[in-house]
Design a protein around this motif. Sequence first.
Motif, PDB file in Angstrom:
ATOM      1  N   ASP A 248      18.473  79.276  80.461  1.00 21.27           N
ATOM      2  CA  ASP A 248      17.945  79.311  81.825  1.00 21.27           C
ATOM      3  C   ASP A 248      16.864  78.244  81.887  1.00 21.27           C
ATOM      4  O   ASP A 248      15.759  78.440  81.375  1.00 21.27           O
ATOM      5  N   VAL A 249      17.197  77.104  82.505  1.00 26.19           N
ATOM      6  CA  VAL A 249      16.310  75.943  82.469  1.00 26.19           C
ATOM      7  C   VAL A 249      15.712  75.704  83.850  1.00 26.19           C
ATOM      8  O   VAL A 249      16.428  75.607  84.841  1.00 26.19           O
ATOM      9  N   ASP A 250      14.385  75.620  83.909  1.00 19.98           N
ATOM     10  CA  ASP A 250      13.656  75.254  85.125  1.00 19.98           C
ATOM     11  C   ASP A 250      13.015  73.899  84.855  1.00 19.98           C
ATOM     12  O   ASP A 250      11.939  73.810  84.268  1.00 19.98           O
ATOM     13  N   ALA A 251      13.711  72.826  85.299  1.00 19.28           N
ATOM     14  CA  ALA A 251      13.251  71.480  84.982  1.00 19.28           C
ATOM     15  C   ALA A 251      12.046  71.066  85.808  1.00 19.28           C
ATOM     16  O   ALA A 251      11.377  70.087  85.470  1.00 19.28           O
ATOM     17  N   VAL A 252      11.762  71.769  86.909  1.00 21.06           N
ATOM     18  CA  VAL A 252      10.577  71.457  87.707  1.00 21.06           C
ATOM     19  C   VAL A 252       9.321  71.881  86.959  1.00 21.06           C
ATOM     20  O   VAL A 252       8.350  71.123  86.845  1.00 21.06           O
ATOM     21  N   ARG A 253       9.329  73.104  86.455  1.00 20.10           N
ATOM     22  CA  ARG A 253       8.174  73.606  85.691  1.00 20.10           C
ATOM     23  C   ARG A 253       8.306  73.293  84.206  1.00 20.10           C
ATOM     24  O   ARG A 253       7.422  73.632  83.421  1.00 20.10           O
ATOM     25  N   ASN A 254       9.417  72.641  83.815  1.00 18.55           N
ATOM     26  CA  ASN A 254       9.658  72.277  82.418  1.00 18.55           C
ATOM     27  C   ASN A 254       9.605  73.495  81.499  1.00 18.55           C
ATOM     28  O   ASN A 254       8.930  73.502  80.457  1.00 18.55           O
ATOM     29  N   ILE A 255      10.331  74.539  81.917  1.00 21.13           N
ATOM     30  CA  ILE A 255      10.419  75.768  81.133  1.00 21.13           C
ATOM     31  C   ILE A 255      11.890  76.051  80.853  1.00 21.13           C
ATOM     32  O   ILE A 255      12.725  75.987  81.759  1.00 21.13           O
ATOM     33  N   ALA A 256      12.213  76.350  79.612  1.00 16.36           N
ATOM     34  CA  ALA A 256      13.582  76.701  79.233  1.00 16.36           C
ATOM     35  C   ALA A 256      13.569  78.034  78.502  1.00 16.36           C
ATOM     36  O   ALA A 256      12.734  78.249  77.612  1.00 16.36           O
ATOM     37  N   ARG A 257      14.488  78.903  78.886  1.00 21.22           N
ATOM     38  CA  ARG A 257      14.623  80.199  78.217  1.00 21.22           C
ATOM     39  C   ARG A 257      16.011  80.278  77.594  1.00 21.22           C
ATOM     40  O   ARG A 257      17.008  80.048  78.282  1.00 21.22           O
ATOM     41  N   VAL A 258      16.046  80.594  76.310  1.00 18.81           N
ATOM     42  CA  VAL A 258      17.300  80.690  75.579  1.00 18.81           C
ATOM     43  C   VAL A 258      17.480  82.136  75.143  1.00 18.81           C
ATOM     44  O   VAL A 258      16.533  82.762  74.647  1.00 18.81           O
ATOM     45  N   ARG A 259      18.687  82.667  75.314  1.00 19.85           N
ATOM     46  CA  ARG A 259      18.956  84.049  74.959  1.00 19.85           C
ATOM     47  C   ARG A 259      20.231  84.142  74.136  1.00 19.85           C
ATOM     48  O   ARG A 259      21.217  83.474  74.417  1.00 19.85           O
ATOM     49  N   GLY A 260      20.176  84.991  73.119  1.00 18.94           N
ATOM     50  CA  GLY A 260      21.351  85.276  72.305  1.00 18.94           C
ATOM     51  C   GLY A 260      21.540  84.329  71.140  1.00 18.94           C
ATOM     52  O   GLY A 260      21.795  83.143  71.331  1.00 18.94           O
ATOM     53  N   ASN A 261      21.386  84.850  69.923  1.00 24.36           N
ATOM     54  CA  ASN A 261      21.650  84.084  68.700  1.00 24.36           C
ATOM     55  C   ASN A 261      20.931  82.730  68.689  1.00 24.36           C
ATOM     56  O   ASN A 261      21.538  81.677  68.475  1.00 24.36           O
ATOM     57  N   VAL A 262      19.627  82.784  68.910  1.00 29.57           N
ATOM     58  CA  VAL A 262      18.812  81.565  68.936  1.00 29.57           C
ATOM     59  C   VAL A 262      18.589  81.057  67.509  1.00 29.57           C
ATOM     60  O   VAL A 262      18.235  81.821  66.610  1.00 29.57           O
ATOM     61  N   VAL A 263      18.820  79.764  67.309  1.00 25.31           N
ATOM     62  CA  VAL A 263      18.557  79.117  66.023  1.00 25.31           C
ATOM     63  C   VAL A 263      17.778  77.828  66.306  1.00 25.31           C
ATOM     64  O   VAL A 263      18.270  76.922  66.962  1.00 25.31           O
ATOM     65  N   MET A 264      16.550  77.772  65.815  1.00 21.81           N
ATOM     66  CA  MET A 264      15.677  76.615  66.035  1.00 21.81           C
ATOM     67  C   MET A 264      15.342  75.997  64.680  1.00 21.81           C
ATOM     68  O   MET A 264      14.828  76.679  63.791  1.00 21.81           O
ATOM     69  N   THR A 265      15.642  74.717  64.508  1.00 20.59           N
ATOM     70  CA  THR A 265      15.487  74.044  63.218  1.00 20.59           C
ATOM     71  C   THR A 265      14.427  72.952  63.305  1.00 20.59           C
ATOM     72  O   THR A 265      14.481  72.096  64.189  1.00 20.59           O
ATOM     73  N   SER A 266      13.466  72.999  62.391  1.00 22.53           N
ATOM     74  CA  SER A 266      12.469  71.939  62.277  1.00 22.53           C
ATOM     75  C   SER A 266      12.978  70.925  61.253  1.00 22.53           C
ATOM     76  O   SER A 266      13.175  71.251  60.086  1.00 22.53           O
ATOM     77  N   LYS A 267      13.207  69.702  61.698  1.00 28.16           N
ATOM     78  CA  LYS A 267      13.770  68.684  60.809  1.00 28.16           C
ATOM     79  C   LYS A 267      12.792  68.300  59.699  1.00 28.16           C
ATOM     80  O   LYS A 267      13.162  68.181  58.533  1.00 28.16           O
ATOM     81  N   LYS A 268      11.528  68.113  60.086  1.00 26.54           N
ATOM     82  CA  LYS A 268      10.534  67.621  59.134  1.00 26.54           C
ATOM     83  C   LYS A 268      10.114  68.683  58.134  1.00 26.54           C
ATOM     84  O   LYS A 268       9.968  68.405  56.937  1.00 26.54           O
ATOM     85  N   GLU A 269       9.936  69.919  58.630  1.00 27.04           N
ATOM     86  CA  GLU A 269       9.403  70.978  57.775  1.00 27.04           C
ATOM     87  C   GLU A 269      10.489  71.718  56.992  1.00 27.04           C
ATOM     88  O   GLU A 269      10.187  72.619  56.217  1.00 27.04           O
ATOM     89  N   ASN A 270      11.745  71.384  57.229  1.00 23.24           N
ATOM     90  CA  ASN A 270      12.847  72.007  56.493  1.00 23.24           C
ATOM     91  C   ASN A 270      12.811  73.529  56.641  1.00 23.24           C
ATOM     92  O   ASN A 270      12.924  74.269  55.672  1.00 23.24           O
ATOM     93  N   LEU A 271      12.644  73.984  57.873  1.00 23.61           N
ATOM     94  CA  LEU A 271      12.654  75.425  58.137  1.00 23.61           C
ATOM     95  C   LEU A 271      13.480  75.723  59.380  1.00 23.61           C
ATOM     96  O   LEU A 271      13.679  74.875  60.246  1.00 23.61           O
ATOM     97  N   ILE A 272      13.989  76.960  59.441  1.00 19.06           N
ATOM     98  CA  ILE A 272      14.829  77.406  60.546  1.00 19.06           C
ATOM     99  C   ILE A 272      14.248  78.701  61.096  1.00 19.06           C
ATOM    100  O   ILE A 272      13.909  79.608  60.335  1.00 19.06           O
ATOM    101  N   ILE A 273      14.148  78.790  62.421  1.00 21.29           N
ATOM    102  CA  ILE A 273      13.650  79.989  63.086  1.00 21.29           C
ATOM    103  C   ILE A 273      14.812  80.651  63.827  1.00 21.29           C
ATOM    104  O   ILE A 273      15.525  79.995  64.584  1.00 21.29           O
ATOM    105  N   TYR A 274      14.991  81.945  63.574  1.00 22.15           N
ATOM    106  CA  TYR A 274      16.073  82.707  64.198  1.00 22.15           C
ATOM    107  C   TYR A 274      15.486  83.754  65.141  1.00 22.15           C
ATOM    108  O   TYR A 274      14.365  84.215  64.957  1.00 22.15           O
ATOM    109  N   GLY A 275      16.264  84.160  66.134  1.00 20.23           N
ATOM    110  CA  GLY A 275      15.857  85.234  67.032  1.00 20.23           C
ATOM    111  C   GLY A 275      16.918  85.467  68.083  1.00 20.23           C
ATOM    112  O   GLY A 275      17.961  84.804  68.099  1.00 20.23           O
TER     113      GLY A 275
END
Length: 515
Positions: A248-275
């Motif tokens: 759910d992306v609101d490009a005017v307020r620059n807010i994005a909401r992601v739902r369901g099996n979220v996987v966020m990967t930090s390239k530099k820190e070699n870590l992955i965040i799940y939720g």
Amino acid sequence: MNVSRISSTIQRFLIVAFLLATVATAYGQKKVRLRESDELRVGKKGDQRFQRLIGNVVFVQNQTTIYCDSAHFYRKENSVEAFGKVRIIEGDSITITGSRLIYDGDQKTAKFRRNVVFTKLKTATLYTNNLDYARPANMAYYFNGGKLVDSVNVLTSKKGYYNANTNMASFKQDVTVTNPDYTMYADSMQYNSRTKDIYFVSKTTVVNKDSSTMVYQHGVYNTVTRVSDLHHGVGESKEYTIEGDEYDVDAVRNIARVRGNVVMTSKKENLIIYGQASDYFQDLGITKVYNKAFVAKVTDDNDTLFMTADTLVSIDSEDEAKKRILAYHNVKIYKKDLQGIADSLEYRATDSTIYFYENPVLWTQGNQLTADSISMLIENNTISKMFLVDHAFVISQDTLKNFNQIKGREMTADFAGRHINRVIVQGNGESLFFALDDEDQSFMGMNKIICSNITIRFKQGKVNNLSFYIRPEAQFIPPHELKKEEKTLKGFVWREGDKPARTDVVKAEIAPGEL
């Protein structure tokens, strides 16, 4: 003559006249009519005769008006070939121009070629070299490259069609959308030129002006309100990639909401965040991940450090000193040789240090470590040092269930590989160690020492020797003289039951190759 018979005859005549007029009108509506022309000649093409019309030529059929410089009018076939500056006006909203036209009056179809411009008033303009327009359905088709332009976007593709009734356009093959804020690429896409909604019907890549990219499988995005409802997406910036089931992306307020099996990967820190849920605030550089959230960080000893909390927060910034990851509340960590709990946690990228706050407890190689606050230095992707500040306390249990204890104002633990190598106690040092026979491990007595500073050296995670500094006071108490209350130091709490297992920290199955 009978009056009633005369009346009946008149009625029949009127009915026949009405029917003939209706047929004539319908017939006339089917036929293309020449309204005007500067010059008329007669021509022949094979067996077909036609009228050659030159100069200011105008044809009409119902609500359709055709203008051109010259034309071949096949009256019998009810068709027109138009040349020059060709223009069709359909009703009060559609205008089509081009260099050549073949118009079939029976089928009510117009085939435009070269420099074609299809305009829906106040809605959109379509540019192409090959356009087929079906009047009854108000459908325009192009098949050799086209471009739809409106007040917001430019959409191009190899093939497509535009429904003038619904204002819905469908694009096929090499679809590109350009906008001042982004560029989109897809194999197929739909667009409503009235509502300005883009419908993602195939894998769509969005490249934002800051070079970040998002890939979506399907969904809808309004290019005016810049609000979207998107599904199965993967996003990528210089620092992170993020994916999930719904966006759910609101490009005017620059807010994005992601739902369901979220996987966020930090390239530099070699870590992955799940939720299961994530909120991204672009202007603040803040990403929150929650609902069964946990982190996985690979270390150099080929092990993985897992961490969970109610909410995980990533703060990104051009200023390296402001970059960090926060975790709150109910923090738990798990590694094969390290476990821990705390109320909250902070990881600072600049000094590669993890800070534990509010009643933190860590367990490593059989040692329990507590303090008001604990910090852990990560070097070369592995634990290098641990700092225990205020009311530092280390407890370990021997084979006879006795508790060896060390406490002090502050402690620094040095690690060698995966094991504690040395602990330095600074200020108000106290220790209790239970002496066991080397051969049969029988209990020999307890050493109690009070001093300012203590150095404890470990071997394979176990205490090897201790050094005491600045006026140490030592006392050895044999078993028969040892009282129960003397077996623990003030502040002693054994919290083995709180030590988290892997299943307490890792909240979901991790696909092979993700770590």
